[in-house]
Design a protein around this motif. Sequence first.
Motif, PDB file in Angstrom:
ATOM      1  N   ILE A  96       0.854  -1.185   0.000  1.00 42.19           N
ATOM      2  CA  ILE A  96       0.000   0.000   0.000  1.00 42.19           C
ATOM      3  C   ILE A  96       0.897   1.245   0.000  1.00 42.19           C
ATOM      4  N   GLY A  97       0.285   2.389  -0.219  1.00 41.00           N
ATOM      5  CA  GLY A  97       1.045   3.614  -0.423  1.00 41.00           C
ATOM      6  C   GLY A  97       1.449   4.353   0.824  1.00 41.00           C
ATOM      7  N   LEU A  98       1.966   3.649   1.805  1.00 43.91           N
ATOM      8  CA  LEU A  98       2.469   4.269   3.029  1.00 43.91           C
ATOM      9  C   LEU A  98       3.969   3.999   3.122  1.00 43.91           C
ATOM     10  N   SER A  99       4.736   5.021   3.462  1.00 41.59           N
ATOM     11  CA  SER A  99       6.184   4.853   3.586  1.00 41.59           C
ATOM     12  C   SER A  99       6.745   5.888   4.554  1.00 41.59           C
ATOM     13  N   TRP A 100       7.968   5.628   5.012  1.00 48.54           N
ATOM     14  CA  TRP A 100       8.632   6.548   5.935  1.00 48.54           C
ATOM     15  C   TRP A 100       9.303   7.665   5.142  1.00 48.54           C
ATOM     16  N   SER A 101       9.086   8.903   5.599  1.00 46.83           N
ATOM     17  CA  SER A 101       9.695  10.061   4.959  1.00 46.83           C
ATOM     18  C   SER A 101      10.762  10.648   5.872  1.00 46.83           C
ATOM     19  N   ALA A 120       0.868  -5.850  15.947  1.00 50.92           N
ATOM     20  CA  ALA A 120       1.574  -5.844  17.233  1.00 50.92           C
ATOM     21  C   ALA A 120       3.079  -5.895  16.999  1.00 50.92           C
ATOM     22  N   GLY A 121       3.808  -4.966  17.605  1.00 51.60           N
ATOM     23  CA  GLY A 121       5.253  -4.908  17.454  1.00 51.60           C
ATOM     24  C   GLY A 121       5.730  -4.134  16.244  1.00 51.60           C
ATOM     25  N   TRP A 122       4.796  -3.588  15.482  1.00 49.42           N
ATOM     26  CA  TRP A 122       5.135  -2.812  14.290  1.00 49.42           C
ATOM     27  C   TRP A 122       4.677  -1.367  14.480  1.00 49.42           C
ATOM     28  N   PRO A 123       5.316  -0.407  13.803  1.00 43.96           N
ATOM     29  CA  PRO A 123       6.448  -0.553  12.885  1.00 43.96           C
ATOM     30  C   PRO A 123       7.769  -0.725  13.630  1.00 43.96           C
ATOM     31  N   ILE A 124       8.744  -1.257  12.912  1.00 44.42           N
ATOM     32  CA  ILE A 124      10.099  -1.341  13.450  1.00 44.42           C
ATOM     33  C   ILE A 124      10.790  -0.029  13.094  1.00 44.42           C
ATOM     34  N   VAL A 125      10.861   0.860  14.058  1.00 39.41           N
ATOM     35  CA  VAL A 125      11.363   2.213  13.829  1.00 39.41           C
ATOM     36  C   VAL A 125      12.885   2.202  13.745  1.00 39.41           C
ATOM     37  N   GLY A 126      13.416   3.048  12.854  1.00 40.51           N
ATOM     38  CA  GLY A 126      14.859   3.175  12.718  1.00 40.51           C
ATOM     39  C   GLY A 126      15.488   2.111  11.857  1.00 40.51           C
ATOM     40  N   SER A 127      14.704   1.254  11.249  1.00 42.36           N
ATOM     41  CA  SER A 127      15.226   0.210  10.378  1.00 42.36           C
ATOM     42  C   SER A 127      15.199   0.707   8.929  1.00 42.36           C
ATOM     43  N   PRO A 128      15.862   0.006   8.000  1.00 43.39           N
ATOM     44  CA  PRO A 128      15.799   0.389   6.579  1.00 43.39           C
ATOM     45  C   PRO A 128      14.473  -0.011   5.928  1.00 43.39           C
ATOM     46  N   CYS A 172      -3.049  -6.455   8.949  1.00 46.21           N
ATOM     47  CA  CYS A 172      -2.430  -5.297   9.597  1.00 46.21           C
ATOM     48  C   CYS A 172      -1.217  -4.804   8.805  1.00 46.21           C
ATOM     49  N   TRP A 173      -0.795  -3.579   9.112  1.00 45.73           N
ATOM     50  CA  TRP A 173       0.364  -3.011   8.443  1.00 45.73           C
ATOM     51  C   TRP A 173       1.667  -3.544   9.037  1.00 45.73           C
ATOM     52  N   GLN A 174       2.629  -3.741   8.158  1.00 46.79           N
ATOM     53  CA  GLN A 174       4.001  -4.021   8.553  1.00 46.79           C
ATOM     54  C   GLN A 174       4.928  -3.236   7.633  1.00 46.79           C
ATOM     55  N   ASN A 175       6.008  -2.708   8.180  1.00 43.38           N
ATOM     56  CA  ASN A 175       6.953  -2.034   7.298  1.00 43.38           C
ATOM     57  C   ASN A 175       7.925  -3.044   6.709  1.00 43.38           C
ATOM     58  N   ILE A 176       8.326  -2.779   5.457  1.00 37.87           N
ATOM     59  CA  ILE A 176       9.127  -3.727   4.674  1.00 37.87           C
ATOM     60  C   ILE A 176      10.230  -2.965   3.943  1.00 37.87           C
ATOM     61  N   LEU A 177      11.188  -3.706   3.398  1.00 39.89           N
ATOM     62  CA  LEU A 177      12.222  -3.119   2.555  1.00 39.89           C
ATOM     63  C   LEU A 177      11.599  -2.649   1.240  1.00 39.89           C
ATOM     64  N   GLN A 178      12.074  -1.527   0.721  1.00 41.05           N
ATOM     65  CA  GLN A 178      11.475  -0.965  -0.486  1.00 41.05           C
ATOM     66  C   GLN A 178      11.943  -1.646  -1.763  1.00 41.05           C
TER      67      GLN A 178
END
Length: 383
Positions: A293-298, A331-339, A353-359
Amino acid sequence: MSPINLDRQCGNDTTNIWLDVVVVVDNSYGMTNDGLQEVAAIITSVFRSTRIGINYTTPRTTRVGVVTYNDETTVNADLNRFQSYDDFANGISQDLGSVSTSEQSYLSIGLQAAEQLLNFQSFNTIRSYYKKVVIVYASTYQRTQDLDSVPVANRLTEDGVYIITVAYDRGGDEKMLYKLAEIATPGMAYNTTGSGSPALVHNIQQSLLQANCFCPDGWEQYRTSFSSRFSYHYGQCLKAFTIPATWNDSRMICRNQMTNSYLATETSKAKHDFILDYVKNQEGMDTLYKYNIGLSWSTIENWWIWEQPAGMAPVPNGPPVYNGAYTNWGAGWPIVGSPMIGVQNVQSGTQSCWQNILQSTGSSPYVCEVYSCDTDNYCDGDN
């Protein structure tokens, strides 16, 4: 704090309505002259701010045809007769000047005349991608085995035509009158004593705006109920892709789909649930539902941001711009400070649920989004 709803609404500018409309009016004796005049007043009020005809520099115009019926039908105006609002208002006044002497009123023949007008002057023409609407004004609802309006209405609906009904109770069979709703597009059946109230005009205009809010071919309209295609529409369209791609590639592919398309946003729980239902109904989608989905860290915003159309600033998912945003982190997400700065939905038990992943590594299906075609966003026939 209640979540902020950022779901785009359909355009609501009645000036920019672009439709092909056939008004079908019962002019049998039971309508009465007063009733017919009230119908004329309401029709002209509905389109008062709309560009009527095609002689404008903008393609956002509406054509209106007029059909009257009793025990026979008359095409008072085809879709090309009126080329201005004044022309339209004067024509309506003349066409609905007085009732006929017939006490019979067969809506089926009126609908058939409307169907023929649309078939010959709208479908398979340069305006074929314009949405079509039939507005029915009736004082009674008579039907026989040979003159049944339901099959005609069903054909129109199957062809994508919206049907708005307005019932006038002139002391007839009220029970039969309300059956007009049988042929109306769900949510577009109205009943009045003929007062011509502003609420009725507003309601009809809202139905026209909903009809004028649609998606390009191959895209699914976001609405309040996935199972009901006539439920309230939002101004957003979705398209799922089952061939896996990295988050970066899915973002690029979505941006290249159409003008102003982008990787889909989930700015409300309702939208998240709708997208999940939509994904579950796609052939070729793995039943362990996982999609980008269109969510990412800026790093600029120092926060999670939602994709937006090209040229528009991304929307932060909460602070520092606003609080109360919808979130769906597992639960336990996002993993902040990771790539891992891209985001996807991942099924966990009965939840997604949302999880952050490598781009740039790892591939998953994805969902794209684009604004709907509506009064704020004109789409030509190639879109």
